[in-house]
Design a protein around this motif. Structure first.
Motif, PDB file in Angstrom:
ATOM      1  N   ARG A 128      -1.088   0.316  -9.160  1.00  0.00           N
ATOM      2  CA  ARG A 128      -2.547   0.435  -9.157  1.00  0.00           C
ATOM      3  C   ARG A 128      -2.921   1.703  -8.407  1.00  0.00           C
ATOM      4  O   ARG A 128      -2.317   2.036  -7.390  1.00  0.00           O
ATOM      5  CB  ARG A 128      -3.168  -0.785  -8.476  1.00  0.00           C
ATOM      6  CG  ARG A 128      -4.676  -0.738  -8.298  1.00  0.00           C
ATOM      7  CD  ARG A 128      -5.174  -2.049  -7.686  1.00  0.00           C
ATOM      8  NE  ARG A 128      -6.608  -2.008  -7.406  1.00  0.00           N
ATOM      9  CZ  ARG A 128      -7.135  -1.618  -6.246  1.00  0.00           C
ATOM     10  NH1 ARG A 128      -6.335  -1.227  -5.254  1.00  0.00           N
ATOM     11  NH2 ARG A 128      -8.453  -1.619  -6.071  1.00  0.00           N
TER      12      ARG A 128
ATOM     13  N   THR B 231      -4.419   7.523   4.411  1.00  0.00           N
ATOM     14  CA  THR B 231      -5.395   6.889   3.519  1.00  0.00           C
ATOM     15  C   THR B 231      -4.693   6.270   2.320  1.00  0.00           C
ATOM     16  O   THR B 231      -3.857   6.915   1.686  1.00  0.00           O
ATOM     17  CB  THR B 231      -6.417   7.927   3.021  1.00  0.00           C
ATOM     18  OG1 THR B 231      -7.092   8.494   4.141  1.00  0.00           O
ATOM     19  CG2 THR B 231      -7.427   7.285   2.086  1.00  0.00           C
ATOM     20  N   MET B 232      -5.012   5.036   1.993  1.00  0.00           N
ATOM     21  CA  MET B 232      -4.383   4.388   0.839  1.00  0.00           C
ATOM     22  C   MET B 232      -4.871   5.038  -0.448  1.00  0.00           C
ATOM     23  O   MET B 232      -6.070   5.217  -0.657  1.00  0.00           O
ATOM     24  CB  MET B 232      -4.689   2.895   0.816  1.00  0.00           C
ATOM     25  CG  MET B 232      -3.907   2.149  -0.266  1.00  0.00           C
ATOM     26  SD  MET B 232      -4.180   0.365  -0.270  1.00  0.00           S
ATOM     27  CE  MET B 232      -5.809   0.281  -1.019  1.00  0.00           C
TER      28      MET B 232
ATOM     29  N   PRO C 216       0.814  -1.224   0.000  1.00  0.00           N
ATOM     30  CA  PRO C 216       0.000   0.000   0.000  1.00  0.00           C
ATOM     31  C   PRO C 216       0.844   1.269   0.000  1.00  0.00           C
ATOM     32  O   PRO C 216       1.892   1.343   0.652  1.00  0.00           O
ATOM     33  CB  PRO C 216      -0.813  -0.113   1.288  1.00  0.00           C
ATOM     34  CG  PRO C 216      -0.859  -1.572   1.582  1.00  0.00           C
ATOM     35  CD  PRO C 216       0.472  -2.106   1.133  1.00  0.00           C
TER      36      PRO C 216
ATOM     37  N   ASP D  75      -5.945   3.522  -6.289  1.00  0.00           N
ATOM     38  CA  ASP D  75      -7.169   3.158  -5.586  1.00  0.00           C
ATOM     39  C   ASP D  75      -8.375   3.776  -6.310  1.00  0.00           C
ATOM     40  O   ASP D  75      -8.319   4.940  -6.729  1.00  0.00           O
ATOM     41  CB  ASP D  75      -7.113   3.670  -4.141  1.00  0.00           C
ATOM     42  CG  ASP D  75      -8.254   3.138  -3.304  1.00  0.00           C
ATOM     43  OD1 ASP D  75      -9.332   3.760  -3.308  1.00  0.00           O
ATOM     44  OD2 ASP D  75      -8.071   2.090  -2.654  1.00  0.00           O
TER      45      ASP D  75
ATOM     46  N   HIS E 280     -11.007   5.049  -5.301  1.00  0.00           N
ATOM     47  CA  HIS E 280     -11.534   6.255  -4.657  1.00  0.00           C
ATOM     48  C   HIS E 280     -10.599   7.461  -4.799  1.00  0.00           C
ATOM     49  O   HIS E 280     -10.971   8.581  -4.452  1.00  0.00           O
ATOM     50  CB  HIS E 280     -11.791   5.990  -3.174  1.00  0.00           C
ATOM     51  CG  HIS E 280     -12.801   4.912  -2.918  1.00  0.00           C
ATOM     52  ND1 HIS E 280     -12.437   3.599  -2.666  1.00  0.00           N
ATOM     53  CD2 HIS E 280     -14.156   4.947  -2.914  1.00  0.00           C
ATOM     54  CE1 HIS E 280     -13.520   2.879  -2.492  1.00  0.00           C
ATOM     55  NE2 HIS E 280     -14.579   3.651  -2.652  1.00  0.00           N
TER      56      HIS E 280
ATOM     57  N   GLY F 250      -3.044   4.101  -3.467  1.00  0.00           N
ATOM     58  CA  GLY F 250      -2.592   3.216  -4.529  1.00  0.00           C
ATOM     59  C   GLY F 250      -1.709   2.114  -3.967  1.00  0.00           C
ATOM     60  O   GLY F 250      -1.611   1.940  -2.745  1.00  0.00           O
ATOM     61  N   LYS F 251      -1.072   1.395  -4.893  1.00  0.00           N
ATOM     62  CA  LYS F 251      -0.177   0.308  -4.488  1.00  0.00           C
ATOM     63  C   LYS F 251       1.109   0.362  -5.304  1.00  0.00           C
ATOM     64  O   LYS F 251       1.143   0.869  -6.421  1.00  0.00           O
ATOM     65  CB  LYS F 251      -0.866  -1.048  -4.662  1.00  0.00           C
ATOM     66  CG  LYS F 251      -2.042  -1.234  -3.709  1.00  0.00           C
ATOM     67  CD  LYS F 251      -2.596  -2.648  -3.748  1.00  0.00           C
ATOM     68  CE  LYS F 251      -3.693  -2.822  -2.701  1.00  0.00           C
ATOM     69  NZ  LYS F 251      -4.219  -4.210  -2.683  1.00  0.00           N
TER      70      LYS F 251
END
Length: 255
Positions: free
Chosen positions: A146, A161-162, A107, A148, A150, A164-165
């Motif tokens: 990736r 707050t996440m 994350p 996220d 949202h 992306g990855k």
């Protein structure tokens, strides 16, 4: 002796007896009080109640105005901010952020509260997200594997707050995050902000973070992007990887 004289005599005698009896009773009572005084319980003395003053607790310090976390929690910077030359480049240029190597899928989180201003993809940065914070500060997260769903422009995010990855999209040498912090489009050293708190805007290390040494670091990479392989002269193994690590070499070249 007449009857009147006898009467007066009896009167004086009675008064004398009464006076003597009264005197004896008073003396006896005084003696008893004196003699028994050590054995007579005395009322306990009363004192004014004094309550100890409890010092008031000092007021809690106000929370810091700026608190920055880690963009990839648990992973440290392995390619710093400053002048750097990649194997396929002839000259050094400013590496305007830091690189944090981590496994794909790890994350990536917003380092502070803010609003997402951009979220998309480019040829060089791959998948990226940009977040605007107070005081004109902007954080930038690139080469994501990736984004996220949202994490869209206009969405407010809290620190942690996440968004992306980890991945290796765009012109990337392996799974990592390219992370920048800017103010008014001026690149700042993210290492001066990561995992730090600042009480007020005046405490932000803007001047110190804008500085970088005037030497060029030569980067050693795990792989060469396909777009950079032609004429790069890099020796690659059959799987396209360079026999090196993501860490920045200690060697330097002259300005």
């Amino acid at each position: 002796m007449t009857l009147a004289g006898a009467g007066r005599l009896r009167h004086f005698w009675v008064e004398g007896v009464l006076a003597t009896a009264l005197t004896l009773s008073v003396v006896t009572a005084a003696y008893a009080t004196t003699a028994l005084s050590p054995y007579i319980a005395k009322p306990a003395p009363t004192y004014a109640k004094v309550e100890a003053e409890v010092p008031a607790a000092p007021p809690a310090p106000p929370p810091p105005e700026f608190a920055f976390g880690e963009p990839v929690p648990g992973h440290s910077v392995n390619s710093p901010f400053g002048l750097r030359r990649m194997p396929w480049e002839r000259h050094g240029r400013l590496h305007e952020g830091v690189d944090i190597a981590a496994p794909s899928g790890k994350p990536v989180v917003a380092v502070a509260d803010g609003v997402i201003t951009k979220s998309g993809r480019s040829a060089s940065y791959g998948r990226y997200v940009e977040v605007r914070h107070s005081e004109g500060l902007v954080s930038f997260y690139a080469h994501l594997g990736r984004i996220d769903p949202h994490a869209r422009a206009g969405v407010a995010v809290k620190g942690g707050t996440m968004i992306g990855k980890i991945g290796s999209s765009g012109t990337s040498t392996g799974p990592h995050l390219h992370f920048e912090i800017r103010q008014n489009d001026r690149p700042l050293n993210p290492a001066a902000f990561i995992d730090r708190e600042f009480a007020t805007a005046q405490d932000l290390p803007l001047k110190a973070a804008a500085y970088y040494p005037k030497r060029v670091r030569v980067a050693q990479v795990a792989s060469t992007p396909a777009s950079k392989r032609v004429g790069s002269g890099a020796r690659e193994t059959e799987d396209g990887r360079v026999a090196a690590t993501l860490q920045v070499a200690a060697a330097t070249v002259a300005d």
